[in-house]
Scaffold this motif. Structure first.
Motif, PDB file in Angstrom:
ATOM      1  N   GLY A 226     -18.601  12.476 -37.222  1.00 26.97           N
ATOM      2  CA  GLY A 226     -19.531  11.539 -37.840  1.00 26.97           C
ATOM      3  C   GLY A 226     -18.920  10.160 -38.014  1.00 26.97           C
ATOM      4  O   GLY A 226     -18.339   9.598 -37.069  1.00 26.97           O
ATOM      5  N   ALA A 227     -19.009   9.606 -39.225  1.00 26.83           N
ATOM      6  CA  ALA A 227     -18.517   8.253 -39.505  1.00 26.83           C
ATOM      7  C   ALA A 227     -17.003   8.154 -39.345  1.00 26.83           C
ATOM      8  O   ALA A 227     -16.452   7.048 -39.284  1.00 26.83           O
ATOM      9  N   ALA A 245     -15.252   5.432 -35.435  1.00 26.61           N
ATOM     10  CA  ALA A 245     -16.686   5.269 -35.152  1.00 26.61           C
ATOM     11  C   ALA A 245     -16.988   3.777 -35.020  1.00 26.61           C
ATOM     12  O   ALA A 245     -16.316   2.947 -35.633  1.00 26.61           O
ATOM     13  N   GLU A 246     -17.974   3.443 -34.189  1.00 28.77           N
ATOM     14  CA  GLU A 246     -18.423   2.049 -34.080  1.00 28.77           C
ATOM     15  C   GLU A 246     -19.065   1.654 -35.400  1.00 28.77           C
ATOM     16  O   GLU A 246     -19.797   2.457 -35.992  1.00 28.77           O
ATOM     17  N   ALA A 257     -27.382  11.784 -32.488  1.00 33.75           N
ATOM     18  CA  ALA A 257     -26.189  10.938 -32.302  1.00 33.75           C
ATOM     19  C   ALA A 257     -25.152  11.698 -31.473  1.00 33.75           C
ATOM     20  O   ALA A 257     -24.522  11.130 -30.574  1.00 33.75           O
ATOM     21  N   PHE A 261     -23.623  10.692 -27.904  1.00 31.99           N
ATOM     22  CA  PHE A 261     -22.159  10.615 -27.751  1.00 31.99           C
ATOM     23  C   PHE A 261     -21.734  11.326 -26.464  1.00 31.99           C
ATOM     24  O   PHE A 261     -20.969  10.780 -25.667  1.00 31.99           O
ATOM     25  N   ALA A 286     -23.657   6.589 -29.315  1.00 40.36           N
ATOM     26  CA  ALA A 286     -24.074   7.300 -30.533  1.00 40.36           C
ATOM     27  C   ALA A 286     -24.703   6.317 -31.534  1.00 40.36           C
ATOM     28  O   ALA A 286     -25.776   6.596 -32.091  1.00 40.36           O
ATOM     29  N   VAL A 287     -24.075   5.158 -31.745  1.00 43.00           N
ATOM     30  CA  VAL A 287     -24.666   4.232 -32.721  1.00 43.00           C
ATOM     31  C   VAL A 287     -25.980   3.640 -32.204  1.00 43.00           C
ATOM     32  O   VAL A 287     -26.878   3.337 -32.983  1.00 43.00           O
ATOM     33  N   MET A 290     -28.615   5.810 -33.287  1.00 43.66           N
ATOM     34  CA  MET A 290     -28.836   5.876 -34.741  1.00 43.66           C
ATOM     35  C   MET A 290     -29.627   4.685 -35.279  1.00 43.66           C
ATOM     36  O   MET A 290     -29.989   4.654 -36.442  1.00 43.66           O
TER      37      MET A 290
END
Ligand SMILES: Nc1ncnc2c1ncn2[C@@H]1O[C@H](COP(=O)(O)OP(=O)(O)OP(=O)(O)O)[C@@H](O)[C@H]1O
Ligand SMILES: O=C(O)C(=O)C[C@H](O)[C@H](O)CO
Length: 307
Positions: A226-227, A245-246, A257, A261, A286-287, A290
């Motif tokens: 995740g984050a 993470a970005e 997400a 990825f 992924a971002v 989101m």
């Protein structure tokens, strides 16, 4: 030329974004939209949008939702090989999202639970021409599609395709247990999973440690956290390669997400780029997923230059 065959789940995701929890008897305003979903179909869609030749093999109902999902995949440029199931509806997922982007999912696999060995056999041409199989773990975790998923893995191995598998979801994985999953997926070159799934498979809640355990089974492992970012590990290296993470200003909906990825990671990884480059590409996609409601690319399909 990289040609990826994705086997797995296709869903219709109905996403409701609202203030949760709901008070009993309330009439709560919500943004409710329906999107294409399903881990396998999401990966295939993002891959096609990234310019990769991607095919998707799965099952849908003979309903409007299934027809829409089919057309949508074709719109992204995916070679969609959907078998129409006359008895079961298209898989449906109700995704409840808070205004902070936290979410929970209620999934009915529908036609996905009836993917057959014959459905895979019908697509032998894809396995002859394809260079890589990505198998969505959901199709292994669901008893109804398991034989077909294992057959897809066998067919890819015989065709000398490289194979990646994602672990699907931690709850069914926990129910089934680590051993059968590890056994079914032997021969995969890469396992991609989130930290929770890694813990279920290894009993280690530190991703670095879990990755080291998993490389007894797979030559390469990617764990997303995740984050906290993601890591790649291969046996014999002292430490995993990690990326942060970005940064993202506002998460609208985290659904898919992990699928985005995977689709970001695979093309550079298959092209032999460095693991750090592939992890970065995965994090970027992924971002992107989101920032909008739904698990698939937000592009208006009609404006997509690939079409
Ligand atoms: N809050 C966040 N900020 C930035 N990137 C994130 C965040 N959450 C997830 N990501 C990105 O998405 C990747 C996958 O997330 P995660 O580890 O939650 O996988 P997942 O559980 O499979 O996701 P999902 O179930 O939402 O598809 C992470 O490695 C990271 O790159
Ligand atoms: O976000 C996830 O964990 C998903 O796997 C999302 C699913 O792929 C899907 O879009 C739900 O049907």
């Amino acid at each position: 030329m990289t040609r990826v065959v994705v086997v797995g789940d296709l869903m219709s995701d109905t996403v409701a974004r609202a203030a949760f929890p709901l008070a009993k008897g309330s009439d709560t305003p919500a943004a409710v939209t329906t999107h294409g979903g399903g881990s396998g179909a999401n990966v295939a869609s993002w891959l096609a949008l990234e310019g990769v030749e991607a095919a998707f093999v799965g099952r849908r109902g003979s309903d409007i939702a299934g027809r829409n999902r089919d057309m949508e995949l074709m719109g992204y440029g995916v070679d969609a090989r959907l078998v129409m199931d006359s008895e079961r509806p298209t898989g449906t997922c109700v995704v409840l999202v808070t205004h902070k982007g936290d979410r929970t999912m209620l999934s009915d696999p529908g036609a996905n639970a009836a993917l057959l060995v014959e459905d895979i056999e019908r697509c032998r041409d894809l396995f002859r021409q394809g260079t890589h199989l990505h198998l969505s773990g959901y199709s292994l975790l669901n008893e109804g599609s398991r034989k077909a998923a294992i057959f897809a893995l066998d067919t890819a191995r015989k065709a000398k395709m490289s194979i990646s598998v994602d672990a699907g979801s931690s709850s069914p994985l926990q129910r089934i247990g680590a051993e059968p999953f590890l056994e079914w997926t032997q021969g995969a070159r890469l396992l991609v999973l989130n930290a929770k799934e890694a813990e279920v498979l290894t009993g280690r809640d530190v991703p670095e440690q879990a990755a080291k355990v998993l490389t007894a089974w797979y030559p390469q492992v990617v764990i997303t956290s995740g984050a906290d970012g993601a890591l790649w590990y291969t046996n014999g290296r002292p430490e995993p390669v990690t990326v942060k993470a970005e940064p993202i200003d506002k998460i609208v909906d985290g659904t898919g997400a992990g699928d985005a990825f995977v689709a970001g990671f695979l093309p550079p990884w298959l092209d032999g780029k460095s693991p750090a480059d592939a992890l970065t590409a995965g994090s970027r996609l992924a971002v992107k997923a989101m920032r909008h409601l739904g698990a698939r690319p937000s592009l208006d399909v009609m404006d997509n230059p690939i079409n």
